[in-house]
Write a protein that holds these residues in place. Sequence first.
Motif, PDB file in Angstrom:
ATOM      1  N   ILE A  17       0.988  -1.380   0.017  1.00  0.00           N
ATOM      2  CA  ILE A  17      -0.090  -0.061  -0.083  1.00  0.00           C
ATOM      3  C   ILE A  17       0.793   1.292   0.002  1.00  0.00           C
ATOM      4  CG2 ILE A  17      -1.810   1.223   1.433  1.00  0.00           C
ATOM      5  CD1 ILE A  17      -2.718  -1.418   2.296  1.00  0.00           C
ATOM      6  N   THR A  18       2.105   1.212   0.829  1.00  0.00           N
ATOM      7  CA  THR A  18       2.925   2.284   0.836  1.00  0.00           C
ATOM      8  C   THR A  18       3.401   2.764  -0.470  1.00  0.00           C
ATOM      9  OG1 THR A  18       3.396   1.803   3.154  1.00  0.00           O
ATOM     10  CG2 THR A  18       4.932   3.524   2.211  1.00  0.00           C
ATOM     11  N   GLY A  19       3.964   1.525  -1.165  1.00  0.00           N
ATOM     12  CA  GLY A  19       4.541   1.793  -2.525  1.00  0.00           C
ATOM     13  C   GLY A  19       3.685   2.421  -3.511  1.00  0.00           C
ATOM     14  N   ILE A  20       2.344   1.973  -3.420  1.00  0.00           N
ATOM     15  CA  ILE A  20       1.360   2.259  -4.384  1.00  0.00           C
ATOM     16  C   ILE A  20       1.082   3.874  -3.989  1.00  0.00           C
ATOM     17  CG2 ILE A  20      -1.120   2.146  -4.929  1.00  0.00           C
ATOM     18  CD1 ILE A  20      -0.888  -1.059  -4.365  1.00  0.00           C
ATOM     19  N   LEU A  21       0.806   4.006  -2.687  1.00  0.00           N
ATOM     20  CA  LEU A  21       0.509   5.626  -2.547  1.00  0.00           C
ATOM     21  C   LEU A  21       1.565   6.457  -2.725  1.00  0.00           C
ATOM     22  CD1 LEU A  21      -0.887   5.288   1.159  1.00  0.00           C
ATOM     23  CD2 LEU A  21      -2.183   6.016  -0.876  1.00  0.00           C
ATOM     24  N   ILE A  22       2.993   6.272  -2.911  1.00  0.00           N
ATOM     25  CA  ILE A  22       4.144   6.803  -3.337  1.00  0.00           C
ATOM     26  C   ILE A  22       3.953   6.991  -5.045  1.00  0.00           C
ATOM     27  CG2 ILE A  22       6.649   6.773  -3.692  1.00  0.00           C
ATOM     28  CD1 ILE A  22       6.989   5.499  -0.961  1.00  0.00           C
ATOM     29  N   ILE A  23       3.478   5.889  -5.593  1.00  0.00           N
ATOM     30  CA  ILE A  23       3.575   6.206  -6.917  1.00  0.00           C
ATOM     31  C   ILE A  23       2.501   6.909  -7.367  1.00  0.00           C
ATOM     32  CG2 ILE A  23       2.982   4.835  -8.959  1.00  0.00           C
ATOM     33  CD1 ILE A  23       4.421   2.610  -7.851  1.00  0.00           C
ATOM     34  N   LEU A  42       1.964  11.160  -0.072  1.00  0.00           N
ATOM     35  CA  LEU A  42       2.934  10.907   0.782  1.00  0.00           C
ATOM     36  C   LEU A  42       3.015  10.808   2.133  1.00  0.00           C
ATOM     37  CD1 LEU A  42       5.652  12.682  -1.611  1.00  0.00           C
ATOM     38  CD2 LEU A  42       5.118  10.340  -1.617  1.00  0.00           C
ATOM     39  N   ILE A  43       2.086  11.812   2.779  1.00  0.00           N
ATOM     40  CA  ILE A  43       1.871  11.898   3.990  1.00  0.00           C
ATOM     41  C   ILE A  43       1.037  10.646   4.593  1.00  0.00           C
ATOM     42  CG2 ILE A  43       0.434  13.062   5.766  1.00  0.00           C
ATOM     43  CD1 ILE A  43       0.794  15.779   4.509  1.00  0.00           C
ATOM     44  N   ALA A  44       0.077  10.134   3.734  1.00  0.00           N
ATOM     45  CA  ALA A  44      -0.628   8.779   4.005  1.00  0.00           C
ATOM     46  C   ALA A  44       0.356   7.682   3.906  1.00  0.00           C
ATOM     47  CB  ALA A  44      -1.648   8.734   3.095  1.00  0.00           C
ATOM     48  N   ALA A  45       1.198   7.689   3.081  1.00  0.00           N
ATOM     49  CA  ALA A  45       2.177   6.662   2.832  1.00  0.00           C
ATOM     50  C   ALA A  45       3.355   6.323   3.864  1.00  0.00           C
ATOM     51  CB  ALA A  45       3.102   6.681   1.288  1.00  0.00           C
ATOM     52  N   SER A  46       3.635   7.513   4.382  1.00  0.00           N
ATOM     53  CA  SER A  46       4.474   7.982   5.807  1.00  0.00           C
ATOM     54  C   SER A  46       3.758   7.434   6.992  1.00  0.00           C
ATOM     55  CB  SER A  46       5.088   9.364   5.781  1.00  0.00           C
ATOM     56  OG  SER A  46       5.732   9.873   4.724  1.00  0.00           O
ATOM     57  N   ILE A  47       2.558   7.782   7.304  1.00  0.00           N
ATOM     58  CA  ILE A  47       1.894   7.451   8.463  1.00  0.00           C
ATOM     59  C   ILE A  47       1.476   5.908   8.359  1.00  0.00           C
ATOM     60  CG2 ILE A  47      -0.276   7.883   9.674  1.00  0.00           C
ATOM     61  CD1 ILE A  47      -0.340  10.750   8.551  1.00  0.00           C
ATOM     62  N   ILE A  48       0.988   5.455   7.473  1.00  0.00           N
ATOM     63  CA  ILE A  48       0.777   3.873   7.346  1.00  0.00           C
ATOM     64  C   ILE A  48       2.156   3.171   7.629  1.00  0.00           C
ATOM     65  CG2 ILE A  48       0.085   2.126   5.777  1.00  0.00           C
ATOM     66  CD1 ILE A  48      -1.842   4.215   4.358  1.00  0.00           C
ATOM     67  N   ILE A  81       8.471  17.478  10.567  1.00  0.00           N
ATOM     68  CA  ILE A  81       8.663  18.720  11.049  1.00  0.00           C
ATOM     69  C   ILE A  81       8.936  19.763  10.056  1.00  0.00           C
ATOM     70  CG2 ILE A  81       9.992  20.011  12.792  1.00  0.00           C
ATOM     71  CD1 ILE A  81       9.767  17.545  14.665  1.00  0.00           C
ATOM     72  N   ILE A  82       9.963  19.232   9.149  1.00  0.00           N
ATOM     73  CA  ILE A  82      10.601  20.150   8.127  1.00  0.00           C
ATOM     74  C   ILE A  82       9.913  19.952   6.834  1.00  0.00           C
ATOM     75  CG2 ILE A  82      12.926  19.951   9.251  1.00  0.00           C
ATOM     76  CD1 ILE A  82      13.673  17.901   6.870  1.00  0.00           C
ATOM     77  N   GLY A  83       8.743  19.280   6.870  1.00  0.00           N
ATOM     78  CA  GLY A  83       7.889  19.062   5.564  1.00  0.00           C
ATOM     79  C   GLY A  83       8.452  18.147   4.312  1.00  0.00           C
ATOM     80  N   GLU A  84       9.445  17.324   4.740  1.00  0.00           N
ATOM     81  CA  GLU A  84       9.956  16.511   3.616  1.00  0.00           C
ATOM     82  C   GLU A  84       9.346  15.172   3.533  1.00  0.00           C
ATOM     83  OE1 GLU A  84      12.125  17.173   1.408  1.00  0.00           O
ATOM     84  OE2 GLU A  84      12.998  19.083   2.117  1.00  0.00           O
ATOM     85  N   PHE A  85       7.792  15.299   3.175  1.00  0.00           N
ATOM     86  CA  PHE A  85       7.061  14.198   3.077  1.00  0.00           C
ATOM     87  C   PHE A  85       7.605  12.956   2.273  1.00  0.00           C
ATOM     88  CE2 PHE A  85       4.329  17.727   4.141  1.00  0.00           C
ATOM     89  CZ  PHE A  85       4.238  17.570   5.601  1.00  0.00           C
ATOM     90  N   VAL A  91      11.797   6.798   2.896  1.00  0.00           N
ATOM     91  CA  VAL A  91      12.538   6.144   3.753  1.00  0.00           C
ATOM     92  C   VAL A  91      11.766   4.827   4.579  1.00  0.00           C
ATOM     93  CG1 VAL A  91      13.550   6.304   6.148  1.00  0.00           C
ATOM     94  CG2 VAL A  91      14.182   7.961   4.631  1.00  0.00           C
ATOM     95  N   THR A  92      10.476   5.087   4.982  1.00  0.00           N
ATOM     96  CA  THR A  92       9.784   4.037   5.524  1.00  0.00           C
ATOM     97  C   THR A  92       9.499   2.991   4.481  1.00  0.00           C
ATOM     98  OG1 THR A  92       7.659   5.410   5.244  1.00  0.00           O
ATOM     99  CG2 THR A  92       8.575   5.703   7.240  1.00  0.00           C
ATOM    100  N   PHE A  93       9.371   3.271   3.127  1.00  0.00           N
ATOM    101  CA  PHE A  93       9.011   2.185   2.233  1.00  0.00           C
ATOM    102  C   PHE A  93      10.057   1.270   1.916  1.00  0.00           C
ATOM    103  CE2 PHE A  93       9.310   1.037  -2.252  1.00  0.00           C
ATOM    104  CZ  PHE A  93       8.261  -0.163  -2.264  1.00  0.00           C
ATOM    105  N   LEU A  94      11.300   1.996   1.972  1.00  0.00           N
ATOM    106  CA  LEU A  94      12.698   1.022   1.784  1.00  0.00           C
ATOM    107  C   LEU A  94      12.804   0.376   2.921  1.00  0.00           C
ATOM    108  CD1 LEU A  94      14.986   3.958   0.035  1.00  0.00           C
ATOM    109  CD2 LEU A  94      13.836   1.812  -1.039  1.00  0.00           C
TER     110      LEU A  94
END
Length: 635
Positions: A17-23, A42-48, A81-85, A91-94
């Motif tokens: 799911i994370t990979g799909i959201l990033i794409i 990307l926010i959703a992908a990061s949180i999940i 915090i710095i907005g680098e979603f 990072v989390t997907f990898l």
Amino acid sequence: MKFQQFLTKHTTQITLITGILIILGYLSQYLLQFTRGYQLSLIAASIIAVVPIASRAWSALINKVFSIELLVSIAVIGAFIIGEFNESAIVTFLFLFGSYLESKTLQKTRTAIKGLTEMAPTTATVVTTTGTKTVDVDDVDEGDLVLVKTGGQIPVDGLVTEGNGYLNEASITGESRPIVKTTGDPVYAGTLVENGYVKLTATQVGDDTTFAKIIELVEEAQDTKSKAEKFIDRFAQYYTPAVLVLSSLVFIFSRDFSLAITVLVLGCPGALVIGAPVSNVAGIGNGAKRGILIKGGEVIDTFAKVDTLVFDKTGTLTQGKTAVTSFKAYQPTTTAILTTAAAIERLSDHPLGQAIVTYAQQHPTSMSAPTLTTTETVKGQGITAQIAQQQVVIGNQKLLAAHHIKLTTAQLADLNTMQQAGQSTVIMATDGQVQAIFGIADQIRPQVKASLAALKAQGIKRLVMLTGDNQLTANAVAHELAIDDVHANLMPAEKVTYVQQLQAAGHTVAFIGDGINDSPSIANADIGIAMGSGTDVTIETSDVVLMQSSFPALVHAHGLAKKTVLNTRENIFIAIATVAFLLVGLIFGYIYMASGMFVHEASILVVIFNAMRLLKFQTNFDKTQAQSTTMPVTA
């Protein structure tokens, strides 16, 4: 707890799911120019993706462990915090995708264990007074009579009481060549009846079977840590807090929050932590497939350092079975001599007598066995017999001297030649005339000489033989096998003394014996190696068990230990080199959070794939043996 179990069970789906959201996010940005969609995806992908990672980090913290997951979780919070979603999502997907690949590749390193457990029998056909019945293997009791037909699997350890067949014992010894089994032979759970049938009386059932013990030992061995693993575990406990401190210092002095977060990502010691365990697991798995049981990473470490191999003789260097190796006849009627000698020696259960009987059976004749009118066994000397009107004497020189029988000069020369070769001699005379001399010796195991040469080529500096046999026989065997040092007429306690003397002189010693009368020496050596076919004693008292009792297996075990240690060092080097590369990249500005995480995960896979090479490891001697067996025969 249930939530963590849910996350663990569905980690693969979360990664997908994370990979799909990033794409979808990048498609929104670059195809649809929909920036809000890009950010939300990307926010959703990061949180999940961060949920299972943070969950693992929290579990580790509860147990006072600073894990890699903690570094990643903090890095994701910092990226938010710095907005680098995009950084946090990638990072989390990898990290999750790397964990997925890691688990899949690690499963391959455990194929030997999986193969063994899948071969475990589940049912048995028990013979009853009214016929047969199929029962669960756990319901078979010691003493039960079990029937196994062609294609069936032996469900318990036992002794064949009826029938015969060819059994594939690969699950026990690693040897795929079928072994013939007849009445009285031992059979082991997990082996396959390829042809024929056997009825066996169960001697060991359930967890007491050799097969069950092998599985248990190999599983325990794969969980036993080497010195390198123990060091890395201690290192990791301090390394993670050190990275947190370093990251804080970077922020304090540079005021660059993004740089501090990147240090956290690059500081994950994943490849370093996994490098040593995966090498040991793969090495132990390689050995298990070949019938070589190595009891853990620490054993591998020590075995790789061995410079002196100490051998028992009987049952180790030799087969422990006497056989006629020389035969001199002084009468033209050789067949009559063998027939008479066999007829007399059948009355004895002495190993030398049985060797003569076997030798006569290998030279069959149409002559019928003579009738013995009277016989007398003289303890420690031999047998006298009356056949028709002739007196036959068969035994040693003392027996001949007692009957005033003398050997000619040529016969004495033949006798001395046999004795100097380490053979026991049996002389046969009829009516005072010597008719034949048998030279009998324990046969050297196949391929021993070539195997010992291969061991020296692999780095073994000294070969020592300790035996309770006489010095003359010991010297003959040592000379034939090019053994450096030999000590004979030893009791088990004296063998232990020699082992301890070698250790005191600074040698790392491996003792190779049959695992029963040599168990004190096996226990005292740096590495104890049992040449055994699955007995309880050999499995429990030694560090390494060679189920085939073959010397090529010993060569492979030693080469595998050295290769596994080298592989571990390679993995540690790869891990350290990766960290150095990332730090240099960070300094010069060509490494960022996502790219650093990619390199980090790639390094983990590199060390895993490097370790997986051990699954197919062969020594040069293995390759030579394989070539010799496939060499075409030319006329």
